[in-house]
Motif scaffolding. Structure first.
Motif, mmCIF file in Angstrom:
data_model
loop_
_atom_site.group_PDB
_atom_site.id
_atom_site.type_symbol
_atom_site.label_atom_id
_atom_site.label_comp_id
_atom_site.label_asym_id
_atom_site.label_seq_id
_atom_site.Cartn_x
_atom_site.Cartn_y
_atom_site.Cartn_z
ATOM 1 N N ALA A 191 0.846 -1.191 0.000
ATOM 2 C CA ALA A 191 0.000 0.000 0.000
ATOM 3 C C ALA A 191 0.882 1.241 0.000
ATOM 4 O O ALA A 191 2.004 1.219 0.519
ATOM 5 C CB ALA A 191 -0.915 0.009 1.229
ATOM 6 N N PRO A 192 0.402 2.353 -0.589
ATOM 7 C CA PRO A 192 1.219 3.566 -0.640
ATOM 8 C C PRO A 192 1.401 4.202 0.735
ATOM 9 O O PRO A 192 0.496 4.179 1.569
ATOM 10 C CB PRO A 192 0.419 4.487 -1.570
ATOM 11 C CG PRO A 192 -0.989 3.987 -1.488
ATOM 12 C CD PRO A 192 -0.887 2.515 -1.276
ATOM 13 N N ARG A 193 2.596 4.786 0.925
ATOM 14 C CA ARG A 193 2.882 5.520 2.164
ATOM 15 C C ARG A 193 3.569 6.815 1.787
ATOM 16 O O ARG A 193 4.610 6.800 1.144
ATOM 17 C CB ARG A 193 3.762 4.677 3.089
ATOM 18 C CG ARG A 193 4.069 5.339 4.425
ATOM 19 C CD ARG A 193 4.729 4.358 5.378
ATOM 20 N NE ARG A 193 6.049 3.944 4.920
ATOM 21 C CZ ARG A 193 7.188 4.577 5.269
ATOM 22 N NH1 ARG A 193 7.147 5.644 6.047
ATOM 23 N NH2 ARG A 193 8.352 4.128 4.834
ATOM 24 N N ILE A 194 2.970 7.934 2.171
ATOM 25 C CA ILE A 194 3.508 9.242 1.806
ATOM 26 C C ILE A 194 4.747 9.557 2.633
ATOM 27 O O ILE A 194 4.727 9.508 3.860
ATOM 28 C CB ILE A 194 2.456 10.351 2.001
ATOM 29 C CG1 ILE A 194 1.233 10.107 1.108
ATOM 30 C CG2 ILE A 194 3.070 11.728 1.714
ATOM 31 C CD1 ILE A 194 1.518 10.210 -0.372
ATOM 32 N N LEU A 195 5.835 9.889 1.933
ATOM 33 C CA LEU A 195 7.069 10.299 2.591
ATOM 34 C C LEU A 195 7.228 11.817 2.584
ATOM 35 O O LEU A 195 7.835 12.382 3.490
ATOM 36 C CB LEU A 195 8.277 9.661 1.891
ATOM 37 C CG LEU A 195 8.295 8.133 1.832
ATOM 38 C CD1 LEU A 195 9.507 7.644 1.060
ATOM 39 C CD2 LEU A 195 8.289 7.543 3.249
ATOM 40 N N ARG A 196 6.704 12.459 1.549
ATOM 41 C CA ARG A 196 6.677 13.921 1.475
ATOM 42 C C ARG A 196 5.424 14.338 0.736
ATOM 43 O O ARG A 196 5.175 13.888 -0.373
ATOM 44 C CB ARG A 196 7.915 14.473 0.742
ATOM 45 C CG ARG A 196 7.936 16.007 0.688
ATOM 46 C CD ARG A 196 9.136 16.525 -0.090
ATOM 47 N NE ARG A 196 9.009 16.287 -1.525
ATOM 48 C CZ ARG A 196 10.001 16.443 -2.396
ATOM 49 N NH1 ARG A 196 11.193 16.816 -1.976
ATOM 50 N NH2 ARG A 196 9.807 16.224 -3.688
ATOM 51 N N GLN A 197 4.629 15.178 1.367
ATOM 52 C CA GLN A 197 3.384 15.607 0.738
ATOM 53 C C GLN A 197 3.643 16.728 -0.254
ATOM 54 O O GLN A 197 4.288 17.724 0.061
ATOM 55 C CB GLN A 197 2.381 16.087 1.790
ATOM 56 C CG GLN A 197 1.013 16.431 1.221
ATOM 57 C CD GLN A 197 0.337 15.231 0.571
ATOM 58 O OE1 GLN A 197 0.020 14.265 1.242
ATOM 59 N NE2 GLN A 197 0.128 15.293 -0.734
ATOM 60 N N GLY A 198 3.136 16.561 -1.456
ATOM 61 C CA GLY A 198 3.220 17.593 -2.478
ATOM 62 C C GLY A 198 1.835 17.851 -3.035
ATOM 63 O O GLY A 198 0.841 17.811 -2.298
ATOM 64 N N SER A 199 1.754 18.054 -4.338
ATOM 65 C CA SER A 199 0.468 18.395 -4.939
ATOM 66 C C SER A 199 -0.451 17.189 -5.118
ATOM 67 O O SER A 199 -1.670 17.335 -5.214
ATOM 68 C CB SER A 199 0.695 19.068 -6.296
ATOM 69 O OG SER A 199 1.414 18.223 -7.169
ATOM 70 N N VAL A 200 0.099 15.975 -5.162
ATOM 71 C CA VAL A 200 -0.713 14.755 -5.289
ATOM 72 C C VAL A 200 -0.953 14.175 -3.897
ATOM 73 O O VAL A 200 -0.015 13.992 -3.124
ATOM 74 C CB VAL A 200 -0.019 13.717 -6.186
ATOM 75 C CG1 VAL A 200 -0.852 12.450 -6.287
ATOM 76 C CG2 VAL A 200 0.236 14.298 -7.578
ATOM 77 N N THR A 201 -2.202 13.883 -3.570
ATOM 78 C CA THR A 201 -2.548 13.401 -2.237
ATOM 79 C C THR A 201 -2.651 11.875 -2.190
ATOM 80 O O THR A 201 -2.781 11.207 -3.226
ATOM 81 C CB THR A 201 -3.889 13.988 -1.774
ATOM 82 O OG1 THR A 201 -4.943 13.463 -2.623
ATOM 83 C CG2 THR A 201 -3.882 15.508 -1.866
ATOM 84 N N LEU A 202 -2.617 11.353 -0.983
ATOM 85 C CA LEU A 202 -2.779 9.909 -0.788
ATOM 86 C C LEU A 202 -4.145 9.462 -1.288
ATOM 87 O O LEU A 202 -4.281 8.375 -1.869
ATOM 88 C CB LEU A 202 -2.615 9.573 0.691
ATOM 89 C CG LEU A 202 -2.706 8.081 1.071
ATOM 90 C CD1 LEU A 202 -1.597 7.291 0.379
ATOM 91 C CD2 LEU A 202 -2.629 7.913 2.576
ATOM 92 N N GLU A 203 -5.155 10.284 -1.088
ATOM 93 C CA GLU A 203 -6.507 9.958 -1.546
ATOM 94 C C GLU A 203 -6.561 9.818 -3.057
ATOM 95 O O GLU A 203 -7.214 8.912 -3.590
ATOM 96 C CB GLU A 203 -7.499 11.028 -1.074
ATOM 97 C CG GLU A 203 -7.769 11.039 0.428
ATOM 98 C CD GLU A 203 -6.599 11.606 1.235
ATOM 99 O OE1 GLU A 203 -5.723 12.290 0.643
ATOM 100 O OE2 GLU A 203 -6.548 11.344 2.439
ATOM 101 N N GLN A 204 -5.872 10.714 -3.756
ATOM 102 C CA GLN A 204 -5.840 10.641 -5.225
ATOM 103 C C GLN A 204 -5.139 9.366 -5.689
ATOM 104 O O GLN A 204 -5.559 8.733 -6.656
ATOM 105 C CB GLN A 204 -5.145 11.880 -5.792
ATOM 106 C CG GLN A 204 -5.946 13.153 -5.655
ATOM 107 C CD GLN A 204 -5.152 14.364 -6.107
ATOM 108 O OE1 GLN A 204 -4.021 14.572 -5.677
ATOM 109 N NE2 GLN A 204 -5.738 15.165 -6.981
ATOM 110 N N ILE A 205 -4.058 9.018 -5.010
ATOM 111 C CA ILE A 205 -3.341 7.785 -5.364
ATOM 112 C C ILE A 205 -4.233 6.584 -5.148
ATOM 113 O O ILE A 205 -4.297 5.665 -5.966
ATOM 114 C CB ILE A 205 -2.048 7.661 -4.544
ATOM 115 C CG1 ILE A 205 -1.087 8.811 -4.894
ATOM 116 C CG2 ILE A 205 -1.370 6.324 -4.784
ATOM 117 C CD1 ILE A 205 0.112 8.907 -3.982
ATOM 118 N N ALA A 206 -4.956 6.580 -4.017
ATOM 119 C CA ALA A 206 -5.850 5.463 -3.705
ATOM 120 C C ALA A 206 -6.974 5.351 -4.727
ATOM 121 O O ALA A 206 -7.363 4.236 -5.109
ATOM 122 C CB ALA A 206 -6.408 5.643 -2.289
#
Length: 209
Positions: A191-206
């Motif tokens: 599963a994805p894990r955010i290491l640095r938040q930028g313009s693309v969010t975890l929700e968008q990836i999901a």
């Protein structure tokens, strides 16, 4: 002072790309615009002196590694290994774009460019300057074009003079459309894990899964 050439980031002059590729292939350091912020980098070639110079120019610890930028989505499989299917799907959805994947390094990653844990950070920026250079010289080790601790420049005018002076070539593409560093996501697990938040969010990836 390095040479400065201005061009349209999304419709770059072929002469600018040819000059940039020649500098990179010769072990030089190039500053270039991406969709997120300006980057400074060198061709990902074993033993490249330009790679070492990037760290010196940025005043950054050599113990760290640099992300690799590539030309196309297919490069995720080329430079990565055992990439999970969710990351492949997300790459197809967001590349080219401001999303960086940390994956297990594949055999195509040259010596000296993977992290100590055997991973590598990969991105395909939404920049025809960067992608055009990568098509000519292969992957480029690229990091934000600022000295350690300084803000990442989102336009040519924000570049620090010391960066411009020490690079072999600076490509002026004006302002970066996103203006924010890319999101970095750990793609070594199920599963994805955010290491640095930028313009693309975890929700968008999901949502792209």
């Amino acid at each position: 002072m390095g040479v400065v050439l201005a061009t349209d980031q999304q419709a770059p002059a072929q002469g600018v790309l040819d000059r940039g590729a020649a500098v990179l292939a010769d072990g030089g350091v190039v500053v270039m615009p991406t969709d997120s912020v300006y980057g400074i980098g060198a061709a990902a070639i074993p033993g490249n002196p330009g790679h070492e110079r990037v760290f010196a120019i940025k005043q950054r610890e050599r113990s760290q590694t640099l992300p690799l930028v590539c030309a196309d989505v297919e490069d995720l499989a080329r430079y990565g290994a055992d990439v999970p299917e969710w990351a492949v799907t997300a790459a197809r959805a967001f590349w080219p774009g401001a999303l960086t994947f940390v994956v297990k390094a594949g055999d195509a990653v040259p010596d000296g460019y993977a992290q100590a844990d055997g991973t590598v950070a990969l991105r395909v920026p939404d920049s025809e300057v960067v992608r055009g250079l990568c098509r000519r010289v292969g992957a480029i080790a690229l990091t934000s074009a600022n000295t350690h601790g300084a803000p990442s420049p989102a336009s040519f005018s924000e570049l620090e003079p010391v960066i411009v002076e020490q690079a072999d070539l600076v490509i002026d593409g004006g302002a970066c459309p996103v203006g924010l560093a890319s999101t970095i996501v750990d793609a070594t697990g199920p599963a994805p894990r955010i290491l640095r938040q930028g313009s693309v969010t975890l929700e968008q990836i999901a949502e792209a899964r």
